[in-house]
Motif scaffolding. Structure first.
Motif, PDB file in Angstrom:
ATOM      1  N   LEU A   1       0.826  -1.207   0.000  1.00 37.47           N
ATOM      2  CA  LEU A   1       0.000   0.000   0.000  1.00 37.47           C
ATOM      3  C   LEU A   1       0.862   1.259   0.000  1.00 37.47           C
ATOM      4  O   LEU A   1       0.565   2.236  -0.692  1.00 37.47           O
ATOM      5  N   GLN A   2       1.926   1.253   0.758  1.00 34.67           N
ATOM      6  CA  GLN A   2       2.823   2.408   0.780  1.00 34.67           C
ATOM      7  C   GLN A   2       3.407   2.679  -0.600  1.00 34.67           C
ATOM      8  O   GLN A   2       3.543   3.835  -1.022  1.00 34.67           O
ATOM      9  N   ALA A   3       3.745   1.611  -1.322  1.00 35.23           N
ATOM     10  CA  ALA A   3       4.276   1.792  -2.671  1.00 35.23           C
ATOM     11  C   ALA A   3       3.238   2.431  -3.585  1.00 35.23           C
ATOM     12  O   ALA A   3       3.558   3.307  -4.412  1.00 35.23           O
ATOM     13  N   VAL A   4       1.971   1.996  -3.455  1.00 36.79           N
ATOM     14  CA  VAL A   4       0.906   2.582  -4.271  1.00 36.79           C
ATOM     15  C   VAL A   4       0.713   4.053  -3.934  1.00 36.79           C
ATOM     16  O   VAL A   4       0.588   4.922  -4.832  1.00 36.79           O
ATOM     17  N   VAL A   5       0.677   4.357  -2.641  1.00 31.14           N
ATOM     18  CA  VAL A   5       0.491   5.749  -2.219  1.00 31.14           C
ATOM     19  C   VAL A   5       1.656   6.611  -2.689  1.00 31.14           C
ATOM     20  O   VAL A   5       1.470   7.752  -3.162  1.00 31.14           O
ATOM     21  N   ALA A   6       2.860   6.093  -2.572  1.00 27.45           N
ATOM     22  CA  ALA A   6       4.027   6.863  -3.017  1.00 27.45           C
ATOM     23  C   ALA A   6       3.956   7.148  -4.514  1.00 27.45           C
ATOM     24  O   ALA A   6       4.296   8.255  -4.970  1.00 27.45           O
ATOM     25  N   LYS A   7       3.500   6.149  -5.276  1.00 28.12           N
ATOM     26  CA  LYS A   7       3.392   6.349  -6.732  1.00 28.12           C
ATOM     27  C   LYS A   7       2.339   7.408  -7.056  1.00 28.12           C
ATOM     28  O   LYS A   7       2.559   8.290  -7.912  1.00 28.12           O
ATOM     29  N   ARG A   8       1.229   7.368  -6.377  1.00 25.84           N
ATOM     30  CA  ARG A   8       0.181   8.347  -6.642  1.00 25.84           C
ATOM     31  C   ARG A   8       0.555   9.731  -6.105  1.00 25.84           C
ATOM     32  O   ARG A   8       0.148  10.754  -6.658  1.00 25.84           O
ATOM     33  N   TYR A   9       1.338   9.752  -5.023  1.00 22.77           N
ATOM     34  CA  TYR A   9       1.831  11.041  -4.523  1.00 22.77           C
ATOM     35  C   TYR A   9       2.772  11.670  -5.536  1.00 22.77           C
ATOM     36  O   TYR A   9       2.714  12.889  -5.810  1.00 22.77           O
ATOM     37  N   ALA A  10       3.643  10.831  -6.103  1.00 19.32           N
ATOM     38  CA  ALA A  10       4.571  11.352  -7.119  1.00 19.32           C
ATOM     39  C   ALA A  10       3.819  11.844  -8.343  1.00 19.32           C
ATOM     40  O   ALA A  10       4.269  12.797  -9.017  1.00 19.32           O
TER      41      ALA A  10
ATOM     42  N   LEU B   1      -2.244  12.323  -4.699  1.00 20.32           N
ATOM     43  CA  LEU B   1      -2.449  12.286  -3.240  1.00 20.32           C
ATOM     44  C   LEU B   1      -1.551  13.312  -2.570  1.00 20.32           C
ATOM     45  O   LEU B   1      -0.488  13.686  -3.106  1.00 20.32           O
ATOM     46  N   ALA B   2      -1.979  13.736  -1.381  1.00 15.80           N
ATOM     47  CA  ALA B   2      -1.199  14.716  -0.617  1.00 15.80           C
ATOM     48  C   ALA B   2      -0.071  14.029   0.123  1.00 15.80           C
ATOM     49  O   ALA B   2      -0.063  12.809   0.312  1.00 15.80           O
TER      50      ALA B   2
ATOM     51  N   THR C   1       0.997   9.053   6.250  1.00 18.79           N
ATOM     52  CA  THR C   1       0.098   8.111   6.937  1.00 18.79           C
ATOM     53  C   THR C   1       0.398   6.669   6.530  1.00 18.79           C
ATOM     54  O   THR C   1       0.430   5.760   7.369  1.00 18.79           O
ATOM     55  N   ALA C   2       0.648   6.446   5.238  1.00 18.67           N
ATOM     56  CA  ALA C   2       0.975   5.099   4.764  1.00 18.67           C
ATOM     57  C   ALA C   2       2.300   4.621   5.350  1.00 18.67           C
ATOM     58  O   ALA C   2       2.446   3.442   5.721  1.00 18.67           O
ATOM     59  N   GLU C   3       3.265   5.535   5.430  1.00 18.95           N
ATOM     60  CA  GLU C   3       4.555   5.163   6.006  1.00 18.95           C
ATOM     61  C   GLU C   3       4.411   4.820   7.492  1.00 18.95           C
ATOM     62  O   GLU C   3       5.031   3.864   7.988  1.00 18.95           O
TER      63      GLU C   3
END
Length: 411
Positions: A158-167, A171-172, A178-180
């Protein structure tokens, strides 16, 4: 990737590493128990009782009821008249068996042998209970560690997905933080679970001297007995067998004391040489004596009362142990029924949590729900899956406790 993280969270525990012992090489529960029992060195207690039984049996087979003795007596006038008169007496004293005494000692020897066998069975049952507890402590700890490892893998994904969408600007940064944090929380849970597993494995190794767990130990054929409306404690339960053997030994000792309350008659055989005049040869005669004790009740009363008290104590202990064992059996059976009911609830909860997680994942990917809702659904799914895995493992633990309460030993 809809449902991917849900699928990860519901994956079975990872397979054993390649260097783990093959299942065929793993010992059985009976082998682990026997090894633990031998290492504990407790069976020497049963051997000591067998030695005592052999000694009593040998004593009962002796010709005399007690140690024979030699009695010597000399009379002379050397210190007064000094006329050369003297009398010499030599007797061998032979304690005799009274009717029933030999039989009472043989019965005591038999009771000691029965108690030795019962003690060996009791020790094996006690060690089996300790091994069963240690095995299932490891099994439950392993379930928690495996689930924690699966949850950590899901958090990393999930953290990898969030990081990709943040980049990508979807996502903020707060979502990434929060994912980290969630990943670190799962890492902390995994560390704790691994430590608990290591402690359980160390306790098992200390108890048994082994590192590998036994094969699935509990026979499933006891389920009907365990699920009976009112399970009965079997008379061959090691606890009851040992208590009955102790009672039998006390009764045999009471009978021995009663048979010997009069003591042993003593037969004395010997000769006497008497010379009254130094000018004459001495006279030799054969002498036979019999000493018969009266056996007053007042003198035998303390020993008889003590042996009777021991019988009463052992009878009361038998009743106490029976009540305690029956209570443990009822508790184990109710625990197994409760475990089965809890498993059904856990299965339903896991299904609902998995469905909710799938919906939350889809909504998060489409931007319809935020990360906090996604994490909440995942946490609930993870907790439900852990509860389900534990409830499944507890089925075996509950059956092991029922088997232990029934006095069933592994074969």
């Amino acid at each position: 990737m809809p449902g991917l993280l849900c699928l990860i969270a519901l994956l079975p525990p990872p397979a054993a590493p390649a260097d783990a012992p093959a299942e065929g090489a793993r010992p059985s529960l009976a082998e682990v128990v026997e090894g633990t029992l031998a290492a504990a060195g407790q069976l020497v207690r049963a051997d000591a009782l067998r030695g005592e039984a052999a000694a009593v049996r040998q004593q009962a087979g002796a010709f005399t009821a007690a140690d024979p003795g030699l009695r010597l007596k000399g009379v002379t006038d050397q210190f007064n008249a000094d006329a050369g008169a003297y009398a010499l007496e030599a007797l061998v004293e032979l304690p005799l068996w009274l009717p029933g005494q030999r039989r009472a000692r043989l019965e005591l020897a038999r009771a000691l042998g029965v108690r030795a066998d019962a003690l060996a069975g009791l020790l094996r049952w006690e060690v089996t209970g300790a091994v069963r507890d240690a095995v299932w402590e490891v099994a439950l700890a392993k379930v928690q560690a495996d689930q924690a490892r699966t949850a950590y893998a899901a958090a990393e994904a999930l953290q990898a997905v969030v990081a990709k969408r943040y980049a990508a600007g979807e996502l903020a940064r707060l979502d990434l933080l929060t994912a980290e944090q969630e990943t670190l929380a799962r890492a902390a849970e995994l560390t704790t679970a691994d430590a608990d597993l290591a402690r359980a494995e160390a306790a098992y190794a200390t108890l048994t001297g082994r590192t590998e767990l036994p094969l699935p130990p509990e026979p499933g054929g006891n389920a009907a007995t365990a699920d009976a409306p009112a399970p009965l404690l079997p008379e061959h339960h090691p606890l009851l067998v040992a208590a009955n053997a102790a009672l039998g030994r006390a009764r045999a000792e009471r009978d021995r004391v009663a048979s010997e309350r009069r003591g042993h008659p003593i037969l004395s055989l010997g000769g006497v040489r008497v010379r009254d005049d130094p000018r004459l040869d001495g006279d030799n005669t054969v002498q036979v004596e019999v000493s018969i004790p009266f056996g007053l009740r007042s003198h035998a009363a303390p020993a008889l009362a003590a042996s009777e008290r021991e019988v009463t104590d052992q009878l009361a202990e038998l009743h106490r142990l029976r009540r305690a064992a029956e209570g443990e059996l009822v508790e184990a059976v109710l625990g197994r029924r409760g475990a089965a009911a809890a498993l059904a609830v856990a299965e339903a909860r896991a299904r609902l949590a998995a469905d909710a997680l799938a919906v939350a994942e889809r909504g998060f990917e489409l931007g319809e729900t935020d990360l906090s809702e996604r994490l909440l659904a995942e946490r609930r799914a993870r907790e439900a899956q852990l509860d389900l895995a534990l409830r499944r493992a507890e089925q075996g633990q509950a059956l092991a406790r029922v088997n232990q309460a029934l006095g069933i030993l592994p074969e």
